[in-house]
Design a protein around this motif. Sequence first.
Motif, PDB file in Angstrom:
ATOM      1  N   THR A   1       0.875  -1.180   0.000  1.00 43.42           N
ATOM      2  CA  THR A   1       0.000   0.000   0.000  1.00 43.42           C
ATOM      3  C   THR A   1       0.909   1.226   0.000  1.00 43.42           C
ATOM      4  O   THR A   1       2.118   1.122   0.241  1.00 43.42           O
ATOM      5  CB  THR A   1      -0.890   0.062   1.249  1.00 43.42           C
ATOM      6  OG1 THR A   1      -0.039   0.174   2.384  1.00 43.42           O
ATOM      7  CG2 THR A   1      -1.768  -1.160   1.377  1.00 43.42           C
ATOM      8  N   SER A   2       0.315   2.394  -0.216  1.00 41.64           N
ATOM      9  CA  SER A   2       1.095   3.625  -0.224  1.00 41.64           C
ATOM     10  C   SER A   2       1.782   3.825   1.131  1.00 41.64           C
ATOM     11  O   SER A   2       2.912   4.309   1.200  1.00 41.64           O
ATOM     12  CB  SER A   2       0.193   4.812  -0.548  1.00 41.64           C
ATOM     13  OG  SER A   2      -1.046   4.675   0.123  1.00 41.64           O
TER      14      SER A   2
ATOM     15  N   PHE B   1       1.491   1.943  -9.879  1.00 44.57           N
ATOM     16  CA  PHE B   1       0.698   2.562  -8.809  1.00 44.57           C
ATOM     17  C   PHE B   1      -0.771   2.488  -9.215  1.00 44.57           C
ATOM     18  O   PHE B   1      -1.110   2.821 -10.347  1.00 44.57           O
ATOM     19  CB  PHE B   1       1.087   4.033  -8.614  1.00 44.57           C
ATOM     20  CG  PHE B   1       2.407   4.224  -7.929  1.00 44.57           C
ATOM     21  CD1 PHE B   1       2.463   4.413  -6.554  1.00 44.57           C
ATOM     22  CD2 PHE B   1       3.591   4.210  -8.653  1.00 44.57           C
ATOM     23  CE1 PHE B   1       3.683   4.585  -5.910  1.00 44.57           C
ATOM     24  CE2 PHE B   1       4.810   4.384  -8.014  1.00 44.57           C
ATOM     25  CZ  PHE B   1       4.859   4.567  -6.642  1.00 44.57           C
TER      26      PHE B   1
ATOM     27  N   HIS C   1      -4.350   4.004  -8.468  1.00 39.69           N
ATOM     28  CA  HIS C   1      -5.081   5.073  -7.778  1.00 39.69           C
ATOM     29  C   HIS C   1      -6.462   4.569  -7.337  1.00 39.69           C
ATOM     30  O   HIS C   1      -6.956   3.568  -7.835  1.00 39.69           O
ATOM     31  CB  HIS C   1      -5.274   6.268  -8.721  1.00 39.69           C
ATOM     32  CG  HIS C   1      -3.994   6.988  -9.040  1.00 39.69           C
ATOM     33  ND1 HIS C   1      -3.850   8.337  -8.888  1.00 39.69           N
ATOM     34  CD2 HIS C   1      -2.807   6.536  -9.497  1.00 39.69           C
ATOM     35  CE1 HIS C   1      -2.624   8.702  -9.236  1.00 39.69           C
ATOM     36  NE2 HIS C   1      -1.972   7.619  -9.623  1.00 39.69           N
TER      37      HIS C   1
ATOM     38  N   CYS D   1      -4.562  11.050  -2.483  1.00 37.15           N
ATOM     39  CA  CYS D   1      -3.814   9.902  -3.026  1.00 37.15           C
ATOM     40  C   CYS D   1      -3.242  10.212  -4.410  1.00 37.15           C
ATOM     41  O   CYS D   1      -2.180   9.712  -4.756  1.00 37.15           O
ATOM     42  CB  CYS D   1      -4.659   8.643  -3.097  1.00 37.15           C
ATOM     43  SG  CYS D   1      -6.216   8.717  -2.295  1.00 37.15           S
TER      44      CYS D   1
ATOM     45  N   THR E   1      -0.131  12.006  -3.816  1.00 38.49           N
ATOM     46  CA  THR E   1       0.788  11.102  -3.110  1.00 38.49           C
ATOM     47  C   THR E   1       1.431  10.131  -4.097  1.00 38.49           C
ATOM     48  O   THR E   1       2.639   9.872  -4.038  1.00 38.49           O
ATOM     49  CB  THR E   1       0.047  10.315  -2.018  1.00 38.49           C
ATOM     50  OG1 THR E   1      -0.606  11.233  -1.166  1.00 38.49           O
ATOM     51  CG2 THR E   1       0.998   9.462  -1.199  1.00 38.49           C
ATOM     52  N   ALA E   2       0.613   9.600  -5.012  1.00 32.83           N
ATOM     53  CA  ALA E   2       1.151   8.673  -6.001  1.00 32.83           C
ATOM     54  C   ALA E   2       2.201   9.366  -6.864  1.00 32.83           C
ATOM     55  O   ALA E   2       3.250   8.797  -7.165  1.00 32.83           O
ATOM     56  CB  ALA E   2       0.023   8.119  -6.872  1.00 32.83           C
TER      57      ALA E   2
ATOM     58  N   GLN F   1       5.257   9.716  -4.744  1.00 33.50           N
ATOM     59  CA  GLN F   1       5.934   8.440  -4.529  1.00 33.50           C
ATOM     60  C   GLN F   1       6.582   7.920  -5.823  1.00 33.50           C
ATOM     61  O   GLN F   1       7.664   7.346  -5.794  1.00 33.50           O
ATOM     62  CB  GLN F   1       4.947   7.410  -3.962  1.00 33.50           C
ATOM     63  CG  GLN F   1       4.516   7.753  -2.534  1.00 33.50           C
ATOM     64  CD  GLN F   1       3.717   6.644  -1.867  1.00 33.50           C
ATOM     65  OE1 GLN F   1       3.096   5.843  -2.565  1.00 33.50           O
ATOM     66  NE2 GLN F   1       3.733   6.595  -0.555  1.00 33.50           N
TER      67      GLN F   1
ATOM     68  N   CYS G   1       1.360   4.800 -13.551  1.00 29.39           N
ATOM     69  CA  CYS G   1       0.271   5.144 -12.628  1.00 29.39           C
ATOM     70  C   CYS G   1      -1.046   4.867 -13.334  1.00 29.39           C
ATOM     71  O   CYS G   1      -1.314   5.410 -14.404  1.00 29.39           O
ATOM     72  CB  CYS G   1       0.317   6.619 -12.242  1.00 29.39           C
ATOM     73  SG  CYS G   1       1.604   6.991 -11.068  1.00 29.39           S
TER      74      CYS G   1
ATOM     75  N   VAL H   1       1.868  -0.776  -6.136  1.00 28.95           N
ATOM     76  CA  VAL H   1       1.529   0.031  -4.960  1.00 28.95           C
ATOM     77  C   VAL H   1       0.061   0.444  -5.041  1.00 28.95           C
ATOM     78  O   VAL H   1      -0.376   1.010  -6.044  1.00 28.95           O
ATOM     79  CB  VAL H   1       2.426   1.293  -4.878  1.00 28.95           C
ATOM     80  CG1 VAL H   1       2.135   2.052  -3.592  1.00 28.95           C
ATOM     81  CG2 VAL H   1       3.890   0.919  -4.968  1.00 28.95           C
TER      82      VAL H   1
ATOM     83  N   MET I   1      -2.915   2.712  -3.804  1.00 21.08           N
ATOM     84  CA  MET I   1      -3.166   3.982  -3.115  1.00 21.08           C
ATOM     85  C   MET I   1      -4.451   3.833  -2.292  1.00 21.08           C
ATOM     86  O   MET I   1      -5.545   4.183  -2.746  1.00 21.08           O
ATOM     87  CB  MET I   1      -3.301   5.126  -4.119  1.00 21.08           C
ATOM     88  CG  MET I   1      -2.150   5.254  -5.109  1.00 21.08           C
ATOM     89  SD  MET I   1      -0.528   5.301  -4.330  1.00 21.08           S
ATOM     90  CE  MET I   1      -0.634   6.815  -3.418  1.00 21.08           C
TER      91      MET I   1
END
Lengths: 356, 609
Positions: free
Chosen positions: A137-138, A164, A166, A184, A187-188, A191, A206, A270, A272
Amino acid sequence: MRSSEYINKDEVAIIGGGPAGMQTALVLSARGFSVRIYEQKEQLGGHLKGWHHLFPHGVAASDLLGALKEQVLARAIPLHLGQTVDHLQKVGEGWELWQGETVVGRAGVVVLANGFALFDARRKEEYGYGLYPSVLTSADLEAVFRKERPWPFGPDCAAPQIGFVHCVGSRDLKCGSPHCSKLCCVTAVKQAMAVKAFFPEAQVYCFYMDLRMHGLEYEELYRKAQVDYGVRFIRGRLSEAAPGQGKRLHVKAEDTLQGRPLHLQLDMLVLMSGMVPTFVLEQQERAVFFKEPVFGSGFVPVQGFLAAGSVVQQKGLFASGACKGPATLPEVFADAAAVACEVEQYLKSLKAVAHA
Amino acid sequence: MEKSAWFVWPFMLGFMFALAVLLLRYLWWLRSLLRRPSSRLLSRMFSKHSLLAVREIFSEGLLHLRIYKRNRRLGFMHMSLALGWFMMIVGGKFETWFHSGQFLHGTWYAVFFRYFEPQTVGGWAGTFWLHYMDFGLLLVLTGLALAIVKRIRKKVLGIHSTTRHTLVNRVALTFLWMIFPLRLVAEALTFGQHGGGGFLTGALGRCCFTSGTLAGLELPFWWAYSLSLGAFFVVLPFSRYLHIPTEMVLILLRHWGLQAAEDLQPEKALQAFEIHACSSCGLCLDVCPAIKDHPFQSAYFLRALRSGKGWESLASTCLSCGACEEACPINLGLEKLRMAARGKIHEKHHAVYSYLPTVGPVETSKVDVLLFTGCMGRLKPATTKALKDLFEEAGLSWVHLDEQESICCGRPLALAGRASEASALREHNRSLIKGQQARMLVTTCPICLKQFRDDYRLELPVYHHSEVLWSCLSSGSLKREKGTACFSYHDPCELGRKSTCYQAPRELLQSCGTLLSLEREQADALCCGNSLGSLSLSLSERQALTSRTLKVLEVPGAQSIVTSCPLCQHNLARQSSLPVKDLAEVLAVTGLPEQQGQRKAALAAVQEL
């Protein structure tokens, strides 16, 4: 019959010692009110403790947290760490704070600053969180940045393929989370850039529904991620993650802009995770219980305008920060100050009545 | 005929009208059969099948035994109405024969016999028929009383919902309800004025209608009786009461081997009889998991098909959970009919599956199990993983046919009524399966299971993973010890009602823990709400269904909810406060003997210290 006399009407109890709780306490304390913080963990900081660096400027999270804690200590705000509060009891105009059968505090005003929880990514089993070690996870990724856990791929992997996802548990009616968790997206982006900084050869994707870069300088960060870091943004949801070649994950998605299905072999995925309520208020006559959220539970409802802090139907009970709904740090700080002013107004109005 | 007997005409006209319309409609429905009668049908016609049909007509058309088994009070209501009326029709024939020595009479003669022959004649046999006829009438009146109670207070008859009727049906119902009380009063008046009568009509006549001033009422009541009969017969062929004769013909046709068509033909052959044999009894209402949200239940769907209006949305909203078909007292093929209707809706839409040949076959090897987890299995990788671990433990070798790429089994398309598209997918899967050398095909998805079993014509047996795991436990290749876990089990519609697999999952759970009993389970289980069957039910309506189903499953003491369908699990898990697991996951982690052994060893070690 307990008298309300033994409650100090001017005292404010703040439940939650994260950014919202600390900031509300600091503003109230600066304005001369006596405040206490009740935090269920052994340390202050909330989710901020788990962050490595913050968008949009990459300030270290520990610097911000350190500064906040320092101020709290400087003002000698009483802290009740490791103290859970599971319900409130109204006594006269004030409140008693209870855990189980014990009264753990008393105050004229209570401010809820319990923040949010992360959506349990295992609920989206098709993404394989908890099944495959390379699905994070994030929050897990922040822990990797903080060197609290290893990268999920070996040191021999110089050019990892990373995805990633979302909106995991956000804007998802079927999961009972209709809201946008709003931070998020950025944040993504943050990251993804950080991962590229660690592994310049990495290929980062993403998968988004649409990108909501609403905050100051977020859009610029998004552009930077594309232009300077080569992060690839693909509009489309992931359909599933399954075991792939070697230790990799086989990820299926759709590129909805190009209208074609995508198959990718990834070294790390990952998720989010969105923001969900930590508790749901069960309001009884002269008592408020904090209950486990159930499917479709919402955040704390406040009276009137959204920016307000007064909890619906409860005099002397306020809510501050992300327990009212997803918010970024700057929004939390602004909200905490606003709620502190509301609390002040409330206390003054009580005094005016008493004098009259 | 004397002038006073003209009152029989309303009845006669109505009766002749109903007969003519029925005859025309039946001939129209049977037109293709009459043109080309199948030899199978003809050979069955003169065989024991006809006798079996008569038996079923008696047990279901008259005694209504299936309704009786579900709900005694409701069954008695239907039985008393049908049997009582039937007794009066048969008795009337014998009585007139006995009195006149002639077998054949005008139809009206038996119906209004008391008016023409009020005096009791013929010694004990005449008395018998009098009392017999009164008993028939009493039976009908009892049923009628219950029917009225049902309309006012349905809970008294043990039901929560009754069918809401259209205007023509309410008119027909009113006439039907008037017939028998009018007959009672008319007969009682006649007996009161002229003497005689059975235990009911005679007694009523003697106690209330002997006064000479009431003589003038006798004929008007016979007129009213005849008028209500006639009116009822006029509306019968256009109301739900058409079910009375149609059900009997349907039972005959079924026993003669006729089957309903795959495509929608509401005015043709067996399908026409099925659609018109529904009495709107309402048994499909209470069992429907969506009764609170949507009036799409089969009684309404069939009514819409009869009127030709609005059936499209009713057909596509239904969840196809199969609960109504299970409950239908005359075993109508409701699911098939619904799929036929959906097929009609999608007649003009065609999908292309030209990409299918690119899905390549998996490497072939001789194995025990060919595993197919299906599209929904992709949502639940933990189940697949657990099952593979269990296969390993049980020493079964396997090939996972759709591990990388997959073709849908075809059932979702079949449920949407898109038969030709479904068969295109089946063709491709069939060739992939045929390329494998396995002893059996095992699927974790009951939706696929149903499709493989019913429509694939495969040469190898097809099992649901619960059946295979149970056989592994019975044969001892898997060993589990009973633990302390408490489960509530959700029967998936496709595995339970559609594939009648109830035992294997229960045996499995009981082998490793305690299985709790539920308010609604097995054939009465509720749908999880996320059935592929519904094409148009909204998300919020589905979520309302899910929360109702969860209320049944979240019984006190339950630590987890277990099911055996990836779609049910996926859906229930989203809303449940308890963990929702697949059987394979439960079995893979609980009650392992070696784990328990370790625990015991650890305990022993602690005690020694």
